[in-house]
Design a protein around this motif. Structure first.
Motif, PDB file in Angstrom:
ATOM      1  N   LYS A  98     -13.626   0.274  -2.202  1.00 40.50           N
ATOM      2  CA  LYS A  98     -12.317  -0.396  -1.871  1.00 40.50           C
ATOM      3  C   LYS A  98     -12.101  -0.274  -0.190  1.00 40.50           C
ATOM      4  O   LYS A  98     -11.571  -0.963   0.493  1.00 40.50           O
ATOM      5  N   ASP A 102     -11.111  -2.904   2.644  1.00 41.78           N
ATOM      6  CA  ASP A 102     -10.034  -2.764   3.452  1.00 41.78           C
ATOM      7  C   ASP A 102     -10.538  -2.854   4.993  1.00 41.78           C
ATOM      8  O   ASP A 102      -9.692  -3.364   5.918  1.00 41.78           O
ATOM      9  N   VAL A 105     -11.530  -6.014   6.217  1.00 46.00           N
ATOM     10  CA  VAL A 105     -10.470  -7.043   6.495  1.00 46.00           C
ATOM     11  C   VAL A 105      -9.601  -6.748   7.690  1.00 46.00           C
ATOM     12  O   VAL A 105      -9.282  -7.476   8.235  1.00 46.00           O
ATOM     13  N   TRP A 271     -10.969  -7.293  -4.929  1.00 40.40           N
ATOM     14  CA  TRP A 271     -10.321  -6.786  -3.836  1.00 40.40           C
ATOM     15  C   TRP A 271      -9.925  -7.442  -2.600  1.00 40.40           C
ATOM     16  O   TRP A 271      -9.043  -7.960  -2.212  1.00 40.40           O
ATOM     17  N   LEU A 272     -10.837  -8.499  -2.396  1.00 39.45           N
ATOM     18  CA  LEU A 272     -10.619  -9.418  -0.995  1.00 39.45           C
ATOM     19  C   LEU A 272      -9.783 -10.479  -1.750  1.00 39.45           C
ATOM     20  O   LEU A 272      -9.082 -10.769  -1.018  1.00 39.45           O
ATOM     21  N   HIS A 275      -6.276  -9.265  -1.444  1.00 37.40           N
ATOM     22  CA  HIS A 275      -6.025  -8.417  -0.403  1.00 37.40           C
ATOM     23  C   HIS A 275      -4.971  -9.284   0.491  1.00 37.40           C
ATOM     24  O   HIS A 275      -5.052 -10.483   0.967  1.00 37.40           O
TER      25      HIS A 275
END
Length: 556
Positions: A98, A102, A105, A271-272, A275
């Motif tokens: 994860k 992050d 991104v 997660w994407l 986000h």
């Protein structure tokens, strides 16, 4: 006609299936279903030394973040890449944590302003052109990686799989040649409409046409000024890693392109999607997974672009029969329909998987379809030639087998194929060993399918074709439209008035008449549960843009 349909299937960027893990990696179903006895602990003992070296040259332990290959932070999990032709493991790819997602991104966010506003379109096009050159230089390597990871026969991998990626890059370079997509002035006098990049785009791609989908998402996003985080399918990570190496070699600025490997649900894909630093998600995969992506994205109100499943109808009208009773065109239409349903082992979202034929020619059409299905050759994806290979995984094999058994149980008439692995001729024990080792499915034809049968209604994503008769045009159109999907429908008719009528009546994003492939810059996409996006051409560029209205541009 066959060449036109192959081009449509290859260059039209086909994708999606159910369940998402079996196509676009939304959960761990395939991983859990893998039979450990079918996979070696190391690489396949039969792996070609050149291919083995090409795999070793990939950084399978790392994500590509901020212009560097970064070993995963805190993740020891790996994706076992299985060669579906042999059932052997050929690589392990470390999944992103994860924190890795992050970081990716954040790197994309940091690079966005400079890439979007300070880097001219001419420079972005120059980098994409350089990438295209590198891609073409390594076409054989790319073809072999895709053939080994997802089972496309090597001849098709070279011609269609690799070709669809370069095709997409060429078309987007063509569409941006004059830069018109960026600004359109004098709308309403002194008002400018500026099309600018939406921001950071998360791109989630499937395995069935790996480079087609990567190129269809990455290239337009980069050209309009987005920065991206790519999460490829866990079934096809090797080709994406090679693509990442090409991006690096082409000289794209750090953070403009980032790549993380992983799964979908409860992992990198989710997660994407959720986000807050991601402005848009472009997803290709199953309808179920598309709903999950939409739900994950909803709290942050980001744009979600979906390209999902299909259950295309292929209607053949008797006006293709000659006035003298010549059945050659009718026969060709049926044969090509079977071929295109089986192509890529049936793992194509816009495949014509429901064949509708006139009742008065039912038996003739059925005989032709049966012969075509029985003539469909099945062989290893590593063999040269015009044949179909295995399906992508053990999970997908078991899924297709369930559908075949369900078709029999629900009363469809089995005309060709059926449950189990293909059966080789008695004098070819080597071929039988190949069938027994890999994930091969018998090309299967069902007749007398009703609209309530599961095999008629649901996307199977295997070499399975359903055929049924119709009495009238209205009945045929009703059967074609009686589906939650709406990607592509196919029609064979020499009646121009009928073509114009059905072009509007058929509920789908695309309609193909008489096997004529779409123009290169036409949009690809569907309606209903097939999705809401349009990929390719100017529509594919605008998907990654927001329109900004500016007035008073010419005032003092």
């Amino acid at each position: 006609m066959r060449a036109a349909l192959i081009l449509l299937l290859a260059a039209a960027y086909v994708v999606a299936l159910i369940p998402a893990q079996s196509n676009a990696c939304s959960d761990h179903a395939a991983e859990e279903a893998e039979d450990p006895s079918s996979c070696a602990d190391g690489e396949s003992p039969d792996l070609d030394p050149v291919v083995k070296q090409w795999i070793m040259d990939l950084d399978t332990d790392s994500s590509y973040i901020g212009g560097r290959w970064v070993k995963s932070d805190g993740s020891e999990d790996t994706i076992r890449v299985i060669d579906p032709s042999a059932g052997n493991e050929i690589a392990k790819v470390r999944v992103a944590s994860k924190d890795d997602v992050d970081l990716a991104v954040k790197a994309a966010r940091k690079a966005w302003s400079s890439w979007s506003f300070d880097t001219p379109l001419s420079k972005r096009r120059e980098l994409v052109s350089r990438l295209l050159d590198l891609y073409n230089e390594q076409d054989e390597r790319m073809a072999q990686l895709m053939s080994h990871e997802m089972g496309s026969p090597i001849t098709e991998a070279r011609e269609a799989q690799v070709g669809s990626g370069s095709f997409a890059m060429e078309q987007f370079l063509y569409e941006t040649d004059d830069g018109d997509f960026e600004e359109t002035f004098d709308i309403g006098g002194d008002t400018a409409i500026i099309h600018e990049s939406i921001g950071v785009a998360a791109l989630i791609t499937p395995w069935n046409w790996p480079m087609s989908q990567v190129a269809l998402k990455v290239i337009p996003a980069l050209l309009v000024g987005c920065t991206v985080v790519l999460k490829p399918s866990e079934e096809a990570p090797l080709s994406a890693l090679l693509f990442g190496q090409m991006i690096h070699a082409a000289g794209f600025p750090p953070g403009v392109f980032n790549l993380v490997n992983g799964y979908g649900r409860d992992h990198a894909g989710e997660w994407l999607s959720s986000h807050p630093g991601v402005d848009m998600v472009s997803f290709t995969g199953s309808t179920r997974a598309g709903r999950e992506v939409s739900a994950s994205a909803a709290p942050t109100l980001k744009r979600v672009s979906l390209e999902m499943g299909g259950k295309g109808a292929n209607i053949i009208f008797d006006d293709v029969i000659g006035d003298d009773g010549d059945m050659s065109d009718f026969r060709s239409a049926v044969e090509e329909g079977v071929y295109d349903a089986m192509n890529n082992s049936g793992q194509t979202c816009n495949a014509p998987t429901r064949l509708l034929v006139p009742e008065e020619h039912w038996q003739y059409a059925l005989d032709v379809a049966r012969d075509a299905a029985l003539a469909t050759e099945v062989a290893s994806s590593h063999d040269e030639g015009d044949h179909i290979g295995p399906v992508v995984s053990l999970a997908q094999y078991e899924r297709v087998q369930r559908y075949i058994r369900l078709g029999i149980e629900e009363g469809a008439t089995l005309i060709a194929g059926g449950p189990g692995k293909p059966i080789a001729p008695d004098d070819d024990p080597d071929l039988q060993r190949t069938y027994d080792s890999g994930y091969y499915v018998r090309p299967t034809l069902f007749a007398n399918c009703t609209k309530t049968m599961t095999v008629w209604r649901e996307e199977i994503f295997g070499p399975v074709l359903c055929v049924t008769p119709y009495r009238t045009e209205d009945e045929a159109v009703g059967l074609a439209n009686d589906t939650p999907y709406g990607l592509t429908n196919y029609v064979h008719t020499y009646d121009e008035t009928r073509r114009r009528r059905l072009a509007r009546k058929l509920r789908s994003g695309m309609v193909v008449f008489n096997g004529v492939g779409q123009a290169p810059n036409a949009p690809f996409g569907g309606v209903g549960q097939s999705g809401n996006s349009r990929e390719g051409g100017v529509w594919g560029l605008e998907d990654y843009c927001v329109a900004k209205s500016v007035s008073g541009m010419n005032t003092k």
